[in-house]
Every structure is written in structure tokens, then in C-alpha cells.
Scaffold this active site. Structure first.
Site, PDB file in Angstrom:
ATOM      1  N   LEU A  14       0.814  -1.212   0.000  1.00 55.28           N
ATOM      2  CA  LEU A  14       0.000   0.000   0.000  1.00 55.28           C
ATOM      3  C   LEU A  14       0.849   1.263   0.000  1.00 55.28           C
ATOM      4  CD1 LEU A  14      -2.663  -1.050   2.644  1.00 55.28           C
ATOM      5  CD2 LEU A  14      -2.650  -1.496   0.172  1.00 55.28           C
ATOM      6  N   ASP A  15       0.268   2.327  -0.560  1.00 56.56           N
ATOM      7  CA  ASP A  15       0.907   3.640  -0.481  1.00 56.56           C
ATOM      8  C   ASP A  15       0.229   4.451   0.622  1.00 56.56           C
ATOM      9  OD1 ASP A  15      -1.478   4.599  -1.608  1.00 56.56           O
ATOM     10  OD2 ASP A  15      -0.603   4.880  -3.589  1.00 56.56           O
ATOM     11  N   PHE A  16       0.572   5.712   0.733  1.00 57.29           N
ATOM     12  CA  PHE A  16       0.087   6.512   1.859  1.00 57.29           C
ATOM     13  C   PHE A  16      -1.402   6.843   1.793  1.00 57.29           C
ATOM     14  CE2 PHE A  16      -0.292  10.693  -0.066  1.00 57.29           C
ATOM     15  CZ  PHE A  16       0.490  10.580  -1.195  1.00 57.29           C
ATOM     16  N   HIS A  19      -4.213   2.499  -0.891  1.00 55.82           N
ATOM     17  CA  HIS A  19      -4.415   1.496  -1.935  1.00 55.82           C
ATOM     18  C   HIS A  19      -3.050   1.046  -2.467  1.00 55.82           C
ATOM     19  CE1 HIS A  19      -4.939   4.945  -5.113  1.00 55.82           C
ATOM     20  NE2 HIS A  19      -3.688   4.678  -4.915  1.00 55.82           N
TER      21      HIS A  19
END
Length: 136
Positions: A14-16, A19
Site C-alpha cells: 500500500l501507499d500513503f 491502496h
């Protein structure tokens, strides 16, 4: 028939904003590509023994839907085009609802590991690609 692998989205994907990070889609496709190669008998050890390596020279990717943590993903890989020293494969990623979340066409060139120059595709790979392209 497309080659298929399945996996689950992990927290480290995941990114910040919560997603899957865009670069992870490419990693998922790489997992599928290596598994697809192994199914043809061209494991990493076998490619190294022959001193040939497939190199990605182009990727055209479409991000269609987001993936989120713990989603089940199916990656399908199929042949699109065959050349003398190169080939194109298509990756399609689907979520657990069978929705297309990303797709990419990947152009690869086979190189001689010693000279770093393009070389002919191994016979097993050519046969696997040709057989797939012949399917309806």
C-alpha cells in the site's frame, strides 16, 4: 489459454492513501511473468545455464481500478506477438469480483548474458509462444 497465478494484497503493497502503490502492479506482473517462464521449463537456473536472459524493453500499462489490502488478485499472462529475438506478452490483473484492475503489454528481448546483445529465443519459449498465439 492464459497462464494464471493468484495472491493477496499485503499491507506492504500500500501507499500513503491506502491502496496498492502503482509500482506494485508492475511487481505483480513480474511475479506472473517469472511463473509463466518457469511453466515453460525456463527457470532462472536454466536461463543462467544457457547464458540467455529475457529483458523488458517496453511496458505499456493501464491502471483501471484500485486494489486495497487483503483483496484477492488473479494475474493472467498470455502471448500477444512473437518475433525472432523478441516477444510481447499481456498481463491482466483482476480483483476478487473479476473486475479488470490493470493490464499491460510487455515487450521483451532475449539477450546473450555474456555479450549483452540480442539473441534468438530458446526453442521451448518460441514453441510455448507459438502454441498460445495459435489458440482461438
Amino acid at each position: 489459454m492464459p497462464h494464471q497465478i493468484e495472491f493477496t494484497v499485503r499491507s506492504t503493497d500500500l501507499d500513503f492513501i491506502g491502496h496498492v502503490n502503482n509500482a506494485k502492479y508492475l511487481e505483480y506482473m513480474e511475479w506472473a511473468r517469472f511463473d509463466w517462464f518457469w511453466q515453460t521449463g525456463l527457470t532462472l537456473d536454466e536461463l543462467q545455464r544457457r547464458a540467455v536472459m529475457p529483458v523488458v524493453v517496453n511496458i505499456n500499462i493501464n491502471y483501471r481500478k484500485e486494489l486495497r489490502i487483503r483483496e484477492q488478485v488473479v494475474a493472467r499472462t498470455s502471448a500477444v506477438k512473437l518475433g525472432g529475438k523478441s516477444f510481447v506478452i499481456r498481463h491482466e490483473l483482476f480483483n476478487q469480483r473479476e473486475e479488470l484492475v490493470a493490464d499491460a503489454d510487455v515487450t521483451m528481448v532475449m539477450i546473450d548474458a555474456n555479450t549483452r546483445r540480442s539473441t534468438a529465443l530458446p526453442a521451448e519459449l518460441r514453441e510455448a509462444l507459438s502454441a498460445e498465439l495459435a489458440l482461438p
